[in-house]
Design an enzyme around this catalytic site. Sequence first.
Site, PDB file in Angstrom:
ATOM      1  CG  ASN A 112      12.044  81.988  32.508  1.00  0.00           C
ATOM      2  OD1 ASN A 112      12.331  81.500  31.697  1.00  0.00           O
ATOM      3  ND2 ASN A 112      12.587  81.994  33.668  1.00  0.00           N
ATOM      4  CG  HIS A 115      19.231  79.278  29.296  1.00  0.00           C
ATOM      5  ND1 HIS A 115      19.040  78.748  30.514  1.00  0.00           N
ATOM      6  CD2 HIS A 115      20.366  79.282  28.732  1.00  0.00           C
ATOM      7  CE1 HIS A 115      20.425  78.394  30.787  1.00  0.00           C
ATOM      8  NE2 HIS A 115      21.194  78.380  29.933  1.00  0.00           N
ATOM      9  CD  GLU A 126      24.226  77.046  29.876  1.00  0.00           C
ATOM     10  OE1 GLU A 126      23.675  76.556  30.912  1.00  0.00           O
ATOM     11  OE2 GLU A 126      24.167  78.044  29.388  1.00  0.00           O
TER      12      GLU A 126
END
Length: 132
Positions: A112, A115, A126
């Site tokens: 997809n 992120h 992150e």
Amino acid sequence: MSRTLVIIKPDATERNLIGHVVSRLEKARFKILGMRMMKLSKEQAQEFYAVHKERPFYNDLVTFMTSGNVVPMMLEKENAVTELRDLIGATNPAEAKCGTIRYEIALDVEKNSVHASDSDKNAAKEISFFFD
Ligand code: ADP
Ligand code: MG
């Protein structure tokens, strides 16, 4: 101003869509504070997606995320996390709204294309995974 992390995934780097995604982000007035291109090791991908380790798609996801180059970027905008989640669209591109990045370029629920962090807390975690 707040920060979030986006990663251009291997399906998108492979199809020469790095510039397209960067352009969508800049047009949506995200400030790119950091950007790099790299290949994730299996250990890095496992750690990054550790929250999903009990899910049936985990091993395939790790294989996919290590299959080519990824481009993590540190972004800044007001309400960056929510704004970015809105811009990328639903996890499954079949459910993503028209105009979202996933609607435009994602291949399927796994491949997809991008992120995005899902909370301010995870964004901080992150970002520090990829940037000093
Ligand atoms: P998001 O990336 O929208 O935050 P999740 O955190 O739920 O979605 O999942 C992380 C990633 O795992 C997804 O972006 C996708 O690449 C993969 N994934 C999620 N659900 C599935 C699924 N049902 N089948 C295969 N891969 C999936
Ligand atoms: Mg997620």
